[in-house]
Every structure is written in structure tokens, then in C-alpha cells.
Scaffold this motif. Structure first.
Motif, PDB file in Angstrom:
ATOM      1  N   LEU A  66     -12.686-121.049  65.091  1.00 33.67           N
ATOM      2  CA  LEU A  66     -13.984-121.648  65.418  1.00 33.67           C
ATOM      3  C   LEU A  66     -14.967-121.657  64.248  1.00 33.67           C
ATOM      4  N   PRO A  67     -15.060-120.601  63.433  1.00 32.70           N
ATOM      5  CA  PRO A  67     -15.984-120.680  62.293  1.00 32.70           C
ATOM      6  C   PRO A  67     -15.653-121.796  61.314  1.00 32.70           C
ATOM      7  N   THR A  68     -14.374-122.129  61.158  1.00 29.74           N
ATOM      8  CA  THR A  68     -14.032-123.216  60.237  1.00 29.74           C
ATOM      9  C   THR A  68     -14.568-124.557  60.738  1.00 29.74           C
ATOM     10  N   ILE A  69     -14.561-124.761  62.051  1.00 33.42           N
ATOM     11  CA  ILE A  69     -15.117-125.990  62.607  1.00 33.42           C
ATOM     12  C   ILE A  69     -16.624-126.050  62.368  1.00 33.42           C
ATOM     13  N   ALA A  70     -17.292-124.894  62.573  1.00 36.18           N
ATOM     14  CA  ALA A  70     -18.733-124.849  62.332  1.00 36.18           C
ATOM     15  C   ALA A  70     -19.056-125.083  60.860  1.00 36.18           C
ATOM     16  N   ILE A  71     -18.261-124.511  59.984  1.00 40.89           N
ATOM     17  CA  ILE A  71     -18.488-124.696  58.551  1.00 40.89           C
ATOM     18  C   ILE A  71     -18.317-126.168  58.166  1.00 40.89           C
ATOM     19  N   GLY A  72     -17.304-126.820  58.715  1.00 37.04           N
ATOM     20  CA  GLY A  72     -17.095-128.238  58.427  1.00 37.04           C
ATOM     21  C   GLY A  72     -18.251-129.097  58.910  1.00 37.04           C
ATOM     22  N   ILE A  73     -18.773-128.789  60.105  1.00 39.46           N
ATOM     23  CA  ILE A  73     -19.903-129.557  60.648  1.00 39.46           C
ATOM     24  C   ILE A  73     -21.157-129.351  59.795  1.00 39.46           C
ATOM     25  N   VAL A  74     -21.440-128.097  59.440  1.00 42.38           N
ATOM     26  CA  VAL A  74     -22.621-127.799  58.624  1.00 42.38           C
ATOM     27  C   VAL A  74     -22.517-128.457  57.251  1.00 42.38           C
ATOM     28  N   THR A  75     -21.335-128.389  56.644  1.00 40.71           N
ATOM     29  CA  THR A  75     -21.143-128.991  55.317  1.00 40.71           C
ATOM     30  C   THR A  75     -21.357-130.495  55.360  1.00 40.71           C
ATOM     31  N   SER A  76     -20.845-131.131  56.413  1.00 45.25           N
ATOM     32  CA  SER A  76     -20.994-132.576  56.523  1.00 45.25           C
ATOM     33  C   SER A  76     -22.422-132.984  56.870  1.00 45.25           C
ATOM     34  N   PRO A  84     -19.706-123.269  52.468  1.00 44.32           N
ATOM     35  CA  PRO A  84     -20.423-121.993  52.550  1.00 44.32           C
ATOM     36  C   PRO A  84     -19.514-120.775  52.416  1.00 44.32           C
ATOM     37  N   LEU A  85     -18.256-120.924  52.817  1.00 42.42           N
ATOM     38  CA  LEU A  85     -17.272-119.845  52.709  1.00 42.42           C
ATOM     39  C   LEU A  85     -15.999-120.421  52.112  1.00 42.42           C
ATOM     40  N   GLY A  86     -15.586-119.894  50.962  1.00 43.08           N
ATOM     41  CA  GLY A  86     -14.445-120.448  50.251  1.00 43.08           C
ATOM     42  C   GLY A  86     -13.112-120.135  50.911  1.00 43.08           C
ATOM     43  N   TYR A  87     -12.101-120.885  50.513  1.00 43.05           N
ATOM     44  CA  TYR A  87     -10.758-120.692  51.063  1.00 43.05           C
ATOM     45  C   TYR A  87     -10.207-119.302  50.752  1.00 43.05           C
ATOM     46  N   THR A  88     -10.304-118.920  49.496  1.00 45.05           N
ATOM     47  CA  THR A  88      -9.645-117.691  49.051  1.00 45.05           C
ATOM     48  C   THR A  88     -10.300-116.441  49.615  1.00 45.05           C
ATOM     49  N   SER A  89     -11.552-116.540  50.039  1.00 51.70           N
ATOM     50  CA  SER A  89     -12.246-115.369  50.580  1.00 51.70           C
ATOM     51  C   SER A  89     -12.253-115.346  52.109  1.00 51.70           C
ATOM     52  N   TYR A  90     -11.629-116.357  52.740  1.00 53.46           N
ATOM     53  CA  TYR A  90     -11.722-116.456  54.197  1.00 53.46           C
ATOM     54  C   TYR A  90     -11.006-115.293  54.880  1.00 53.46           C
ATOM     55  N   THR A 153      -6.413-124.225  56.572  1.00 51.26           N
ATOM     56  CA  THR A 153      -6.110-125.659  56.578  1.00 51.26           C
ATOM     57  C   THR A 153      -7.227-126.447  57.252  1.00 51.26           C
ATOM     58  N   LEU A 154      -7.752-125.930  58.356  1.00 47.62           N
ATOM     59  CA  LEU A 154      -8.872-126.598  59.016  1.00 47.62           C
ATOM     60  C   LEU A 154     -10.108-126.617  58.125  1.00 47.62           C
ATOM     61  N   LEU A 155     -10.303-125.571  57.347  1.00 47.01           N
ATOM     62  CA  LEU A 155     -11.410-125.539  56.398  1.00 47.01           C
ATOM     63  C   LEU A 155     -11.248-126.636  55.358  1.00 47.01           C
ATOM     64  N   PHE A 156     -10.009-126.832  54.900  1.00 49.11           N
ATOM     65  CA  PHE A 156      -9.726-127.892  53.933  1.00 49.11           C
ATOM     66  C   PHE A 156      -9.950-129.275  54.547  1.00 49.11           C
ATOM     67  N   VAL A 157      -9.538-129.450  55.788  1.00 51.78           N
ATOM     68  CA  VAL A 157      -9.751-130.726  56.473  1.00 51.78           C
ATOM     69  C   VAL A 157     -11.251-130.999  56.626  1.00 51.78           C
ATOM     70  N   ALA A 162     -16.013-133.994  54.928  1.00 53.63           N
ATOM     71  CA  ALA A 162     -17.383-133.945  54.391  1.00 53.63           C
ATOM     72  C   ALA A 162     -17.488-134.616  53.025  1.00 53.63           C
ATOM     73  N   ASP A 163     -16.412-135.243  52.581  1.00 54.92           N
ATOM     74  CA  ASP A 163     -16.378-136.001  51.312  1.00 54.92           C
ATOM     75  C   ASP A 163     -16.598-135.119  50.085  1.00 54.92           C
ATOM     76  N   LEU A 164     -16.144-133.871  50.160  1.00 53.16           N
ATOM     77  CA  LEU A 164     -16.166-133.028  48.966  1.00 53.16           C
ATOM     78  C   LEU A 164     -15.057-133.480  48.020  1.00 53.16           C
ATOM     79  N   PRO A 165     -15.248-133.332  46.717  1.00 55.61           N
ATOM     80  CA  PRO A 165     -14.248-133.818  45.748  1.00 55.61           C
ATOM     81  C   PRO A 165     -12.877-133.218  46.012  1.00 55.61           C
ATOM     82  N   PHE A 166     -11.900-134.101  46.195  1.00 55.79           N
ATOM     83  CA  PHE A 166     -10.543-133.647  46.527  1.00 55.79           C
ATOM     84  C   PHE A 166      -9.937-132.830  45.390  1.00 55.79           C
ATOM     85  N   ASP A 167     -10.163-133.254  44.139  1.00 53.86           N
ATOM     86  CA  ASP A 167      -9.550-132.561  43.009  1.00 53.86           C
ATOM     87  C   ASP A 167     -10.122-131.165  42.814  1.00 53.86           C
TER      88      ASP A 167
END
Length: 298
Positions: A66-76, A84-90, A153-157, A162-167
Motif C-alpha cells: 500500500l505505501p508504494t501506491i501512495a508514493i506513486g500517487i503523491v509523486t504523480s 520520496p522513498l528510493g528502491y534500494t532503501s525500501y 516493482t510497484l514503486l518502479f511502475v 509519474a513520467d520520471l526519467p526511465f534511464d
């Protein structure tokens, strides 16, 4: 003298009830091991068990997702340039949830076979102790990897939507998934070894959770003391105490991710030590489990 009379009723009778010999294929030890792997993986999420057994794993999985969904909504919505929270620290941020999941499910995978004395029945078939342990180890590792990998993976999606740079997102996502695989291997080994020490599930749950929480507490205390005295080298090595900081050190070293530790491991030597300790933990856990089930048969 009268002759003995023969009994008029028969003393026994053979009935043909239709049993036939099995003429199908003999699938062998590999099929048994694969079935044991699938059963372990399903069992960690309560599948194939009672409805009550499904509550804990799915609630903990929801806490991670659930936090990953909230993070995606806030970022977008706010057009953020970074998550707000990186992949490697999740995984490190939710280590208590992962610890509870492992503590609840590792005894279910190991203690029941010992408590109900089912383990000797497995080995009465063409299945070795090594195959049994590998199937259990692989099942728990896969379950932990799914538990950690799906939210990442949901965080990446969410970042992609949210149109963050893919590279910029793709390399960190791959690093985090590699770290999730290493974390799953290390945690599964520790959890299964601790759980296999007792056939009582309640004690196994308390032991697994207690060991991981104590290690995390000791690591944080030792690292804080080393930083207070200005010994950055010792603070870097303090990450070896806890499996979560151990994997974080591997991710920030060989994998090149950003560490969550204030004093991450520095240099090739320290990174090599972190990798060696992780390998020793996995190999040592496997050897300890094989030895434990050797004693269970004696």
C-alpha cells in the motif's frame, strides 16, 4: 473315543476388493522435491491452509504494498522529480514487517514436520536430506523475494506512470531487485535454521523475531558508538551484524546503490568482506539445516 469334528464355519476368507498394482510412471526424488518446494511456497502465504492462516501473510504483504501506491500517487500529483522513498532503501525501511513475516512463516515451514514427526516419512522415499533442505530453503527464499520484490516493482511502475526519467529509475530498480534476492537468501537461511531448532511453533516464532530484532539493535548501538568516537572503519564493519545492513552494504558496494547507513562500507576490502559474510551465512545455514535433519532421523 469319538473323532474330532471339523468346524462347520470357515476361520478366514480372502476378499477381492479391486486393488490393483500401480503401473504408472515413477516420478522419483526430483518430483518430490519440486512438490515440496511448491508446498512450502504456497504455505508461507497460507494457500492450501485454513482461512486464519492466510490473514497474517496477506496483511503483512498489504502493509508493504500500500505505501508504494501512495508514493506513486503523491509523486504523480505533485510532479516530484524523485521518489520520496528510493528502491534500494525500501526493504530496510520496512524491515520490521519483513521480520514478522519471516518469524511467522519459517516455523510453519520447518517446525510442523518435526513436531508431528513427518520428516522421517519424507526420507523413506527416494529423497535425500540435501534435497529436502534445498526445497524448503528455495521455497522460503522465493516467498521472501516475492514479498520484497513486488512492492519494489510497484514503486518502479509508479515512477514510470509519474513520467520520471526511465534511464535514472531503471538502474536503481535492478540494483534493488538484486538486493532483494540476496536479502531473501540470507534471511531465509537464518529464519529456517532458528525455526528448525524447536518443534514448537510458538517458540520458533519468538526465536526468529527475537534474533533478528536483537541483531538489528546491536548493530545500531555498535555503529552509533563507533560514529560517536569517530571510528568510521569500525562503524562500517558494524553493518555486518544485522542481515539488513549486511545486504545494504552489498548493495552500496558492488552494486553501487546509495546506502541507508550514515557510515556505509568504504573500499574494496570492506565490500569484499560484506560479500564473503553473506556467502558464509547462506552456505552455513544450508549446512546447519542438513545437519539438523540428520539428527532428526537418528
Amino acid at each position: 473315543m469319538s473323532e474330532p469334528t471339523t468346524p462347520t464355519t470357515p476361520t478366514g476368507q480372502i476378499h477381492d476388493i479391486g486393488y490393483r498394482h500401480y503401473d504408472g510412471p515413477r516420478l522419483g526424488a526430483r518430483y518430490i522435491a519440486r512438490s515440496l518446494f511448491v508446498d512450502t511456497l504456497r504455505g508461507t502465504f497460507g494457500l492450501g491452509r485454513s482461512a486464519r492462516s492466510k490473514i497474517m501473510p496477506f496483511v503483512l504483504a498489504a502493509v508493504l504494498v500500500l505505501p508504494t501506491i501512495a508514493i506513486g500517487i503523491v509523486t504523480s500529483y505533485f510532479k516530484l522529480t524523485t521518489l520520496p522513498l528510493g528502491y534500494t532503501s525500501y526493504a530496510f525501511s520496512f524491515q520490521v514487517v519483513i521480520t514478522i513475516f519471516l518469524g511467522a512463516q519459517a516455523p510453519a515451514a520447518m517446525s510442523r514436520d518435526l513436531r508431528f514427526r513427518v520428516a522421517p516419512l519424507y526420507f523413506s522415499r527416494p529423497l535425500s536430506r540435501q534435497q529436502y533442505v534445498r526445497a524448503k530453503y528455495a521455497g522460503m527464499t522465493t516467498a521472501l523475494f516475492i514479498l520484497v520484490g513486488v512492492p519494489i516493482t510497484l514503486l518502479f511502475v509508479g515512477a514510470w506512470l509519474a513520467d520520471l526519467p526511465f534511464d535514472e529509475q531503471w538502474p536503481d530498480y535492478l540494483r534493488s531487485m538484486a538486493g532483494a534476492a540476496v536479502l531473501a537468501l540470507v534471511l531465509a537461511g537464518i529464519g529456517l535454521v532458528v525455526a528448525a531448532m524447536t518443534p514448537r511453533r510458538g517458540l520458533g516464532v519468538a526465536a526468529v523475531v527475537g534474533v533478528l530484532l536483537v541483531l538489528s539493535g546491536i548493530q545500531a548501538t555498535v555503529r552509533a558508538m563507533a560514529e560517536e568516537f569517530g571510528n568510521d572503519t569500525f562503524a562500517g564493519y558494524a553493518g555486518l551484524i544485522s542481515p539488513f545492513t549486511l545486504v545494504d552494504g552489498i548493495m552500496s558496494g558492488p552494486l553501487g546503490a546509495e546506502s541507508v547507513m550514515a557510515t556505509p562500507p568504504q573500499g574494496v576490502l570492506m565490500a569484499t568482506v560484506y560479500c564473503l559474510v553473506a556467502v558464509l551465512l547462506v552456505v552455513g545455514s544450508y549446512a546447519a539445516l542438513v545437519r539438523r535433519y540428520g539428527k532428526a532421523l537418528s
